[in-house]
Motif scaffolding. Sequence first.
Motif, short mmCIF file in Angstrom:
data_model
loop_
_atom_site.label_atom_id
_atom_site.label_comp_id
_atom_site.label_asym_id
_atom_site.label_seq_id
_atom_site.Cartn_x
_atom_site.Cartn_y
_atom_site.Cartn_z
N PHE A 118 4.71 23.64 -59.12
CA PHE A 118 4.52 22.65 -60.18
C PHE A 118 3.14 21.99 -60.14
N GLY A 119 2.33 22.33 -59.14
CA GLY A 119 0.97 21.79 -59.07
C GLY A 119 0.90 20.32 -58.74
N TRP A 260 21.85 21.61 -61.16
CA TRP A 260 21.60 22.38 -62.38
C TRP A 260 22.56 21.94 -63.49
N GLY A 261 23.85 21.80 -63.16
CA GLY A 261 24.82 21.40 -64.16
C GLY A 261 24.56 20.00 -64.70
N ALA A 274 13.67 22.60 -63.54
CA ALA A 274 13.19 23.47 -62.46
C ALA A 274 12.82 22.66 -61.23
N VAL A 275 12.22 21.48 -61.42
CA VAL A 275 11.83 20.64 -60.29
C VAL A 275 13.05 20.19 -59.50
N VAL A 276 14.03 19.60 -60.18
CA VAL A 276 15.16 19.01 -59.46
C VAL A 276 16.04 20.08 -58.80
N ALA A 321 14.76 30.40 -59.02
CA ALA A 321 13.69 30.75 -59.93
C ALA A 321 14.19 31.61 -61.09
N ALA A 322 15.11 32.53 -60.77
CA ALA A 322 15.67 33.38 -61.82
C ALA A 322 16.59 32.58 -62.76
N LEU A 323 17.25 31.54 -62.20
CA LEU A 323 18.21 30.77 -62.96
C LEU A 323 17.52 29.80 -63.91
N VAL A 324 16.48 29.12 -63.47
CA VAL A 324 15.87 28.05 -64.25
C VAL A 324 14.48 28.41 -64.76
#
Length: 324
Positions: A118-119, A260-261, A274-276, A321-324
Amino acid sequence: MSDVLLAIATMAVVVAGGWFIQARGILPAGSREMLATVSFSIAGPCLLLATVAKADIGTLASAGAAVTWGTTLALAAVLAIVARWELRLPAGRATITTLSGSYINAGNLGLPLAVYLFGDALAVVPTMLLQLLVMAPIAFGVLGRAADANPVAAARAVPQDGDAPVRRSALASAVLNPLTLATLAGLVLALLPWSVPEAALAPFDLVGAAAPPLALITLGMSLSSDVRMADAQAGTRTSLAGPMLVTVAARAVLHPLLTWGVGLAVGLDDTALAVVVSMAALPTAQNVVVYANRYRCAVDVASRACVLTTALSGPVLIAVAALV
């Protein structure tokens, strides 16, 4: 992702070095506890003060931070209930099991992951502050009075002349410890209307740089066979099947999926989600091993949870990574 895998490999080498040091008896007896104390009382607080003092406190006023706090605290509460009442672990061992399943490696892996993906290293700040200002003080409060945590706590477990001394000792363990005090001091500096000069924080950065390797070496030493034998002789070793199943499932599956949910439910955008979720997928922090050694409680649970979840973190992060 190559940076994360490199960080994991580097950590594994240092842990192996700690195991070799303990197995070969290179350091004198008691060195493991001494290293844990130095990390807990000196190096760790310096690192936390310097890190939090540079943080942008504005990152805490976000929906992503709220998701991180809510899911992490909910997971920790469920783990505590399962460890204490389902697995029937004593208070100290249940506390270390709870931390092993909910306290993530925000420093050694969280920081490089946040920068690489995320830089911005500040992506990990909400998690760090939650752990250091809420979870760790609560855990220290329990460990400070748990009969299975250390000889001092065992002596305090039988109150004399009422419960006031016990309550005071628990409060002192929760608040008046180096890690919590250093985090609070860093938070105060971060809230100042001006930036703290780099030169003023340089000594803390220098000493704090010793905290991660000290924690990793302590972890490796805790995996040595003679440490396991000492735990068994002290009567502290019990079945690891239950605690390991709970902690590994929480770190590798439950926490990322729960985050994610909830993130989807509250409408986080793709980047924030993606961060959380990435932060929730991190392995158990080696600081949990330091805490276990410091309080002489459930070192076997903490060390094995740290190793297993770190080994699984590569595949888990790829799946995230594939999920979000």
